[in-house]
Design an enzyme around this catalytic site. Structure first.
Site, mmCIF file in Angstrom:
data_model
loop_
_atom_site.group_PDB
_atom_site.id
_atom_site.type_symbol
_atom_site.label_atom_id
_atom_site.label_comp_id
_atom_site.label_asym_id
_atom_site.label_seq_id
_atom_site.Cartn_x
_atom_site.Cartn_y
_atom_site.Cartn_z
ATOM 1 N N ARG A 1 0.809 -1.218 0.000
ATOM 2 C CA ARG A 1 0.000 0.000 0.000
ATOM 3 C C ARG A 1 0.844 1.270 0.000
ATOM 4 O O ARG A 1 0.349 2.334 -0.255
ATOM 5 C CB ARG A 1 -0.997 -0.040 1.150
ATOM 6 C CG ARG A 1 -2.175 -0.962 0.767
ATOM 7 C CD ARG A 1 -3.257 -1.004 1.813
ATOM 8 N NE ARG A 1 -2.968 -2.020 2.812
ATOM 9 C CZ ARG A 1 -3.898 -2.570 3.582
ATOM 10 N NH1 ARG A 1 -5.152 -2.210 3.485
ATOM 11 N NH2 ARG A 1 -3.570 -3.491 4.458
ATOM 12 N N VAL B 1 -1.817 -20.874 12.071
ATOM 13 C CA VAL B 1 -1.782 -21.444 13.424
ATOM 14 C C VAL B 1 -0.373 -21.938 13.748
ATOM 15 O O VAL B 1 0.195 -22.742 13.004
ATOM 16 C CB VAL B 1 -2.781 -22.617 13.567
ATOM 17 C CG1 VAL B 1 -2.752 -23.176 14.988
ATOM 18 C CG2 VAL B 1 -4.193 -22.180 13.207
ATOM 19 N N ILE C 1 5.024 -24.412 12.706
ATOM 20 C CA ILE C 1 4.670 -25.824 12.983
ATOM 21 C C ILE C 1 3.616 -26.286 11.968
ATOM 22 O O ILE C 1 2.591 -25.633 11.814
ATOM 23 C CB ILE C 1 4.091 -25.985 14.410
ATOM 24 C CG1 ILE C 1 5.087 -25.518 15.469
ATOM 25 C CG2 ILE C 1 3.670 -27.434 14.661
ATOM 26 C CD1 ILE C 1 4.554 -25.607 16.900
ATOM 27 N N GLY D 1 9.151 -8.805 15.780
ATOM 28 C CA GLY D 1 8.159 -9.180 14.765
ATOM 29 C C GLY D 1 7.282 -10.345 15.181
ATOM 30 O O GLY D 1 6.663 -10.989 14.334
ATOM 31 N N LYS E 1 -6.999 -19.202 16.742
ATOM 32 C CA LYS E 1 -6.252 -20.393 16.316
ATOM 33 C C LYS E 1 -6.922 -21.658 16.844
ATOM 34 O O LYS E 1 -6.993 -22.676 16.146
ATOM 35 C CB LYS E 1 -4.807 -20.300 16.807
ATOM 36 C CG LYS E 1 -4.021 -19.177 16.124
ATOM 37 C CD LYS E 1 -2.729 -18.882 16.857
ATOM 38 C CE LYS E 1 -1.889 -17.828 16.145
ATOM 39 N NZ LYS E 1 -0.776 -17.320 16.969
ATOM 40 N N GLY F 1 7.146 -15.003 14.001
ATOM 41 C CA GLY F 1 8.390 -14.525 13.389
ATOM 42 C C GLY F 1 8.314 -14.685 11.874
ATOM 43 O O GLY F 1 7.636 -15.587 11.368
HETATM 44 N N1 HSE Z 1 1.284 -12.724 17.083
HETATM 45 C C1 HSE Z 1 1.248 -14.110 16.799
HETATM 46 C C2 HSE Z 1 1.948 -14.859 17.915
HETATM 47 C C3 HSE Z 1 1.920 -14.353 15.479
HETATM 48 O O1 HSE Z 1 2.655 -14.230 18.706
HETATM 49 O O2 HSE Z 1 1.762 -16.062 18.043
HETATM 50 C C4 HSE Z 1 1.768 -15.756 14.967
HETATM 51 O O3 HSE Z 1 0.433 -16.080 14.725
#
Ligand code: HSE
Length: 433
Positions: free
Chosen positions: A47, A132, A136, A187, A205, A302
């Site tokens: 954007r 999720v 993994i 991040g 999740k 991450g």
């Molecule tokens: N903010 C989420 C976490 C990122 O910390 O699990 C991954 O879904």
């Protein structure tokens, strides 16, 4: 002769988007061998301009809808997050006959029933491995590898930010806000970290995991939800002194009364494998009648870890554009509702911390209230009073009791003149039922 490249549109150039572009570029040859065709980023939706980003030869659009309309694009990767523009974008991409890969758990939890049905009708795939537990491969595990099993439980640490915060608080005694800032800088956290802290992200999740595990429709509001914001350093310390670690868990469990779905801080005996899963790592336990218990552990957040899952979905689509089964394990029309156990009826063992006057008879008053409700005490700890306060922390571990019985008992206990109104209450899970 190799097939024509799979043209990929990447919408969103945040941490995960950039890592995805980098992996697709740096692993080009390996991905070609594994997929049988090149995975080519042909269009990027950003954007605003980022002068430091390198999108290779990809076309760049400011309007992400242009990517869904691009006739050359085979797969749209949605990494913008949120549930409004992302929803319109994915719907448009499906209508345009494009496969979709997304890391957006909120969107799948809220609109996944509709979007998976639309994709089935359109004959395209919608895949969300990255939604999720980051890196993994739990979606593929439940959807494909566990296909022979009746799953009775899926439970685990499914928010990396929350686990990072609890770990740093308990092992290094760092302050909550300080660790959260680091999780944001690394991040791990959502753009607005509220969802990481208040349990919403884990609930999204868990709704996805429960749908895959039990063949039920996605229901964003189904999980009972409690975050980590009220877990105090004292509780982490008391729990540790009693041989427990506190983890923020999501649990979806099949019971005789229906399905329990809950997200909350939980005391786990320290000898359990999952109790040692620290930092940004996630862990998901799955119990199936044929295979028994699985535990998958890996980075839950991450850029690179999440992009690993995005790329895995892209490889699957490249290998098998005709699809490898329905997105939620069974066709959307065959997902079937099951009763949910209301949270107040969900029984567990409990951790309770009270603050009481340092005087005789208090302990016996507290234990009497619990005994009257048939709540049996497993262990009890009384700490010395803070100098000059005349108040003592009392920590109890109980045997099984339904939530409503426990909260009624605490109302009565905190109404005793000698007990302060504030208390801490957390569930305990030994995972031995
Ligand atoms: N903010 C989420 C976490 C990122 O910390 O699990 C991954 O879904």
């Amino acid at each position: 002769m190799s097939q024509k490249p799979l043209n990929i549109a990447i919408c969103g150039v945040g941490t995960v988007g950039i890592s995805t572009i980098e992996i697709l570029r740096d692993q080009r040859e390996a991905l070609l061998s594994r997929s049988g065709r090149s995975l080519l980023v042909s269009h990027v939706g950003a954007r605003r301009e980022h002068t430091d980003h390198d999108y290779g030869d990809a076309r760049v659009s400011r309007d992400v809808m242009d990517l869904a309309r691009d006739p050359d694009v085979d797969v749209l990767v949605e990494l913008i997050g949120g549930t409004s523009v992302a929803y319109d974008l994915i719907k448009l991409a499906i209508q345009q006959g494009k496969h979709v890969v997304t890391a957006n758990k909120a969107l799948i939890a809220e609109h996944g029933n509709e979007l998976t049905a639309l994709a089935e009708t359109a004959g395209v795939q919608i895949r969300f491995e990255a939604a999720v537990a980051g890196g993994i491969p739990i979606i593929k595990t439940l959807r494909e590898s566990m296909a022979a099993n009746d799953v009775s439980e899926v439970a685990g640490i499914i928010n990396g930010t929350g686990n990072f915060i609890l770990t740093e608080m308990s092992t290094k005694r760092r302050a909550f806000d300080d660790v959260l800032s680091e999780a944001q800088a690394l991040g791990y956290a959502e753009a607005d970290p509220t969802f990481d802290i208040d349990g919403t992200d884990a609930a999204h999740k868990l709704a996805i995991l429960a749908s895959l595990a039990f063949g039920i429709p996605l229901s964003i509001d189904a999980p009972m939800k409690q975050g980590i914001q009220d877990v105090s350093p004292e509780d982490l310390e008391y729990a540790a002194s009693m041989g427990y670690r506190v983890k923020h868990l999501g649990i979806a469990r099949q019971t005789n009364q229906g399905i329990e779905m809950r997200v909350h801080p939980t005391l786990i005996p320290e000898q359990k494998q999952i109790a040692a899963v620290d930092g940004v790592l996630n862990a998901v336990m799955v119990s199936g009648d044929a295979v028994g218990e699985l535990l998958l552990v890996g980075p839950g957040a991450g850029g690179a870890a999440t992009a690993s899952s995005v790329c895995a979905d892209l490889v699957d689509i490249a290998r098998n554009p005709g699809g490898s089964g329905p997105a939620l394990g069974v066709p959307a029309s065959q997902l079937s509702e099951q009763a949910l156990v209301p949270s107040e009826q969900i029984a567990s063992e409990w951790y309770v911390r009270l603050t009481a006057a340092d005087q005789s008879g208090v302990m016996s008053d507290i234990t009497q209230v619990l005994a009257n409700r048939d709540i049996s005490i497993e262990s009890m700890l009384q700490k010395p009073p803070a100098p000059g306060s005349g108040k003592v922390p009392i920590v109890l571990l109980t045997h099984m009791a339904p939530q409503s019985v426990m909260t009624d008992a605490l109302s009565e206990i905190t109404a005793l003149g000698e007990v302060e109104p504030d208390f801490a209450l957390m569930r305990v899970e030994a995972f031995d039922r």
